[in-house]
Design an enzyme around this catalytic site. Structure first.
Site, PDB file in Angstrom:
ATOM      1  N   HIS A 307     -25.868 -43.206  19.812  1.00 45.38           N
ATOM      2  CA  HIS A 307     -25.568 -43.588  18.427  1.00 45.38           C
ATOM      3  C   HIS A 307     -24.628 -42.555  17.807  1.00 45.38           C
ATOM      4  O   HIS A 307     -24.735 -41.367  18.099  1.00 45.38           O
ATOM      5  CB  HIS A 307     -26.868 -43.641  17.600  1.00 45.38           C
ATOM      6  CG  HIS A 307     -26.728 -44.413  16.338  1.00 45.38           C
ATOM      7  ND1 HIS A 307     -26.242 -43.849  15.188  1.00 45.38           N
ATOM      8  CD2 HIS A 307     -26.973 -45.710  16.070  1.00 45.38           C
ATOM      9  CE1 HIS A 307     -26.207 -44.776  14.239  1.00 45.38           C
ATOM     10  NE2 HIS A 307     -26.637 -45.914  14.749  1.00 45.38           N
ATOM     11  N   ASP A 364     -30.761 -51.538  18.924  1.00 42.73           N
ATOM     12  CA  ASP A 364     -30.494 -52.730  19.755  1.00 42.73           C
ATOM     13  C   ASP A 364     -31.268 -52.750  21.052  1.00 42.73           C
ATOM     14  O   ASP A 364     -31.233 -53.752  21.774  1.00 42.73           O
ATOM     15  CB  ASP A 364     -28.982 -52.803  20.056  1.00 42.73           C
ATOM     16  CG  ASP A 364     -28.181 -53.085  18.802  1.00 42.73           C
ATOM     17  OD1 ASP A 364     -27.195 -52.363  18.540  1.00 42.73           O
ATOM     18  OD2 ASP A 364     -28.571 -54.000  18.055  1.00 42.73           O
TER      19      ASP A 364
HETATM   20  C1  SDX Z   1     -25.223 -50.096  16.333  1.00 47.53           C
HETATM   21  O1  SDX Z   1     -23.156 -46.836  13.333  1.00 47.53           O
HETATM   22  C2  SDX Z   1     -24.270 -47.498  13.099  1.00 47.53           C
HETATM   23  O2  SDX Z   1     -25.051 -47.192  12.239  1.00 47.53           O
HETATM   24  C3  SDX Z   1     -24.437 -48.716  14.011  1.00 47.53           C
HETATM   25  C4  SDX Z   1     -25.795 -49.401  13.972  1.00 47.53           C
HETATM   26  C5  SDX Z   1     -26.053 -50.087  12.635  1.00 47.53           C
HETATM   27  O3  SDX Z   1     -27.238 -50.269  12.288  1.00 47.53           O
HETATM   28  O4  SDX Z   1     -25.041 -50.545  12.003  1.00 47.53           O
HETATM   29  O5  SDX Z   1     -26.826 -48.440  14.210  1.00 47.53           O
HETATM   30  C6  SDX Z   1     -25.867 -50.492  15.040  1.00 47.53           C
HETATM   31  O6  SDX Z   1     -24.072 -50.367  16.534  1.00 47.53           O
HETATM   32  C7  SDX Z   1     -26.024 -49.284  17.330  1.00 47.53           C
HETATM   33  C8  SDX Z   1     -25.204 -48.880  18.596  1.00 47.53           C
HETATM   34  C9  SDX Z   1     -25.139 -50.078  19.541  1.00 47.53           C
HETATM   35  N1  SDX Z   1     -24.228 -49.795  20.662  1.00 47.53           N
HETATM   36  C10 SDX Z   1     -24.652 -49.569  21.908  1.00 47.53           C
HETATM   37  O7  SDX Z   1     -25.835 -49.478  22.222  1.00 47.53           O
HETATM   38  C11 SDX Z   1     -23.535 -49.444  22.955  1.00 47.53           C
HETATM   39  C12 SDX Z   1     -23.815 -48.239  23.876  1.00 47.53           C
HETATM   40  N2  SDX Z   1     -23.673 -47.014  23.070  1.00 47.53           N
HETATM   41  C13 SDX Z   1     -22.379 -46.419  23.072  1.00 47.53           C
HETATM   42  O8  SDX Z   1     -21.264 -47.132  23.410  1.00 47.53           O
HETATM   43  C14 SDX Z   1     -22.210 -45.250  22.108  1.00 47.53           C
HETATM   44  O9  SDX Z   1     -23.345 -44.498  22.191  1.00 47.53           O
HETATM   45  C15 SDX Z   1     -21.898 -45.580  20.659  1.00 47.53           C
HETATM   46  C16 SDX Z   1     -20.711 -46.446  20.532  1.00 47.53           C
HETATM   47  C17 SDX Z   1     -23.075 -46.229  19.998  1.00 47.53           C
HETATM   48  C18 SDX Z   1     -21.634 -44.252  19.945  1.00 47.53           C
HETATM   49  O10 SDX Z   1     -20.507 -43.714  20.530  1.00 47.53           O
HETATM   50  P1  SDX Z   1     -19.835 -42.342  19.969  1.00 47.53           P
HETATM   51  O11 SDX Z   1     -20.591 -41.813  18.824  1.00 47.53           O
HETATM   52  O12 SDX Z   1     -18.370 -42.604  19.787  1.00 47.53           O
HETATM   53  O13 SDX Z   1     -20.087 -41.349  21.131  1.00 47.53           O
HETATM   54  P2  SDX Z   1     -19.114 -41.123  22.338  1.00 47.53           P
HETATM   55  O14 SDX Z   1     -18.587 -42.439  22.835  1.00 47.53           O
HETATM   56  O15 SDX Z   1     -18.131 -40.075  21.932  1.00 47.53           O
HETATM   57  O16 SDX Z   1     -20.113 -40.549  23.462  1.00 47.53           O
HETATM   58  C19 SDX Z   1     -20.404 -39.148  23.546  1.00 47.53           C
HETATM   59  C20 SDX Z   1     -20.744 -38.933  25.022  1.00 47.53           C
HETATM   60  C21 SDX Z   1     -19.648 -39.426  25.966  1.00 47.53           C
HETATM   61  O17 SDX Z   1     -19.736 -38.683  27.177  1.00 47.53           O
HETATM   62  P3  SDX Z   1     -18.764 -37.361  27.350  1.00 47.53           P
HETATM   63  O18 SDX Z   1     -17.325 -37.858  27.167  1.00 47.53           O
HETATM   64  O19 SDX Z   1     -19.190 -36.377  26.277  1.00 47.53           O
HETATM   65  O20 SDX Z   1     -19.053 -36.891  28.764  1.00 47.53           O
HETATM   66  O21 SDX Z   1     -21.920 -39.685  25.370  1.00 47.53           O
HETATM   67  C22 SDX Z   1     -21.560 -40.675  26.359  1.00 47.53           C
HETATM   68  C23 SDX Z   1     -20.073 -40.833  26.291  1.00 47.53           C
HETATM   69  O22 SDX Z   1     -19.556 -41.285  27.541  1.00 47.53           O
HETATM   70  N3  SDX Z   1     -22.276 -41.909  25.972  1.00 47.53           N
HETATM   71  C24 SDX Z   1     -22.874 -42.731  26.838  1.00 47.53           C
HETATM   72  C25 SDX Z   1     -23.463 -43.735  26.048  1.00 47.53           C
HETATM   73  N4  SDX Z   1     -23.201 -43.499  24.755  1.00 47.53           N
HETATM   74  C26 SDX Z   1     -22.465 -42.364  24.711  1.00 47.53           C
HETATM   75  N5  SDX Z   1     -22.967 -42.725  28.185  1.00 47.53           N
HETATM   76  C27 SDX Z   1     -23.659 -43.739  28.755  1.00 47.53           C
HETATM   77  N6  SDX Z   1     -24.262 -44.738  28.072  1.00 47.53           N
HETATM   78  C28 SDX Z   1     -24.185 -44.762  26.715  1.00 47.53           C
HETATM   79  N7  SDX Z   1     -24.774 -45.735  26.037  1.00 47.53           N
END
Ligand code: SDX
Length: 428
Positions: A307, A364
């Site tokens: 998140h 989710d």
């Molecule tokens: C919602 O913002 C809100 O409030 C949203 C929400 C709401 O109520 O409106 O809460 C609803 O959208 C919840 C999130 C739903 N999405 C998912 O579950 C999709 C999977 N999660 C990710 O794609 C990710 O965690 C995000 C998009 C939710 C957040 O991404 P960020 O904050 O941009 O973080 P990032 O992509 O920069 O990740 C940081 C690191 C990275 O690795 P490094 O480059 O540091 O090595 O964490 C890794 C990412 O690759 N990472 C994951 C991951 N989420 C982040 N690796 C594997 N699986 C994941 N799910």
């Protein structure tokens, strides 16, 4: 801490005021930055460090895993309030008296019908159209049938637009589902409550009475409350920026629905179920999928994990996980997917990659398991998210309009070609 921030650029030092919120969050007010520094701006892809507004609606503390609507904790509201009460709280700022809530719902019921020509629009969609695309289109189409709800400036006109969409949106949601199922498009009843009408419009068969199950009513009521608002997330920021051009509430909501559709945002609840199904089909090999999620060469992510704000457990995920056990038990539903989800959660919470990045289950991760137990098709999961988020979007749009916020128009740093001469095509 002093109440100013100092910024040094070259030999010059600039001072900017600090803004402090009621929960001691601090921001640097850079309204004057570009003018004071002869053109210097900030840049922050994804706005990870940038506040777009000051808001009094929802407070999140991502480190502590705290979520409050208008100062009330999500745990208390999920336990003690109902969805319409929470919608009123988010939109108008206070918990309603019984009279206020009764009037709000009576005004909503007066608007809980849509122009029959909307059915012609629905008929034009193929049955396999994704419901989020249908819902976004129908919400935008409401503008054509309710022109008086577009250019609203007074609180009174805003209220009229708000009760219109609070009444009509559940009808559009139910009709979007029924269109896919080839069922006639019908209405609820003034004798039923808000959530009871949603379930009845979604599930009543044309040749049968619909027996409202209190377990289903309570489960949906709680899920809608948990999804109702979440400060400046992607879809809410979309609603605010579209609304800032005074495009009207329905057009702003239509844009928000499209933003929520994405699998990185609200679309994740559908993606989670599809991922869990794939793992189950694959013999429950969670280790393989954990490996894929950590492999930088693999675009696969563990859906429902991570998140932007929560670097601790999403408080909503905790409540939904507990509710999943209760609802499936009460409904007598055995779903092996729940065990796959719990196994995956256990593994991820012990895995260094996830621990280092503070990746926890989000809202989710478990919600789809309850929706499925309720008989809601997987492609409708994000529509249910939108149904819950509606009052939050409305509240944020209303706050932005009442505060007369300026039109949203970010700047950029240009990294393209410098000035060059046009070359005729036969000389290229
Ligand atoms: C919602 O913002 C809100 O409030 C949203 C929400 C709401 O109520 O409106 O809460 C609803 O959208 C919840 C999130 C739903 N999405 C998912 O579950 C999709 C999977 N999660 C990710 O794609 C990710 O965690 C995000 C998009 C939710 C957040 O991404 P960020 O904050 O941009 O973080 P990032 O992509 O920069 O990740 C940081 C690191 C990275 O690795 P490094 O480059 O540091 O090595 O964490 C890794 C990412 O690759 N990472 C994951 C991951 N989420 C982040 N690796 C594997 N699986 C994941 N799910």
């Amino acid at each position: 801490m002093s109440d100013i921030a100092k910024l040094q650029i070259g030999e010059k030092t600039y001072e900017f005021p600090l803004v402090k919120g009621t929960e001691n969050e601090t921001a640097i007010d850079i309204k004057a930055l570009r003018g004071a520094t002869d053109g210097v701006i900030t840049i922050d892809p994804g706005y990870k460090n940038t506040g777009s507004c000051q808001s009094a609606i929802t407070f999140l503390d991502g480190e502590q895993g705290i979520l409050r609507y208008r100062g009330y904790s999500i745990e208390e509201l999920a336990e003690k309030a109902d969805f319409l009460e929470v919608a009123y709280l988010l939109i108008f700022g206070e918990l309603p008296t019984k009279e206020q809530l009764d009037k709000f719902y009576a005004d909503i019921l007066d608007e809980a019908i849509v122009d029959d020509d909307i059915k012609k629009i629905i008929d034009a969609f193929p049955k396999n159209a994704h419901p989020m695309g249908v819902l976004s289109s129908l919400t935008s189409a409401l503008t054509a049938f309710n022109p008086s709800s577009v250019n609203v400036d007074s609180e009174e006109d805003m209220y009229k637009a708000i009760v219109k969409i609070m009444g009509k949106f559940p009808v559009l949601v139910a009709w979007t589902l029924r269109k896919k199922q080839g069922l006639p498009l019908h209405y609820g009843s003034r004798k039923l409550g808000y959530v009871e009408n949603i379930l009845t419009m979604m599930f009543q068969k044309p040749n049968d009475e619909y027996d409202l199950n209190p377990i289903m009513i309570n489960a949906l009521d709680k899920l809608l409350i948990l999804h109702a608002d979440h400060e400046q997330n992607c879809s809410t920021s979309t609603v605010r920026i579209v609304g800032s051009s005074h495009a009207g509430l329905f057009a702003s909501l239509s844009a928000g629905i499209s933003a929520l559709w994405g699998p990185l945002h609200g679309g994740a609840n559908q993606a989670v179920l599809e991922m869990l199904e794939a793992i189950k089909e694959d013999g429950g090999d969670t280790k393989k999928y954990m490996g894929k999620a950590k492999d930088k060469e693999d675009p696969f992510r563990l859906m429902g994990f991570g998140h932007r704000v929560y670097k601790n457990f999403d408080p909503r995920a905790k409540i939904i996980k507990k509710a999943a056990d209760e609802v499936l038990g009460d409904l007598g539903v055995e779903d092996p997917i729940l065990d796959v989800a719990k196994g995956l959660e256990r593994e991820a919470l012990e895995d260094q990659y996830f621990v280092d990045r503070k990746l926890y289950p989000n809202v989710d991760f478990y919600s789809g398991i309850i929706y499925r137990a309720m008989g809601i098709p997987v492609e409708m999961f994000t529509v249910m998210f939108a149904l819950g988020r509606l009052p939050g979007w409305i509240a944020q749009w209303r706050e932005m309009r009442l505060r007369k916020e300026p039109i949203g128009r970010p700047r950029q740093v240009y990294v393209g070609e410098n000035l060059r001469e046009f070359v005729e095509i036969d000389k290229r």
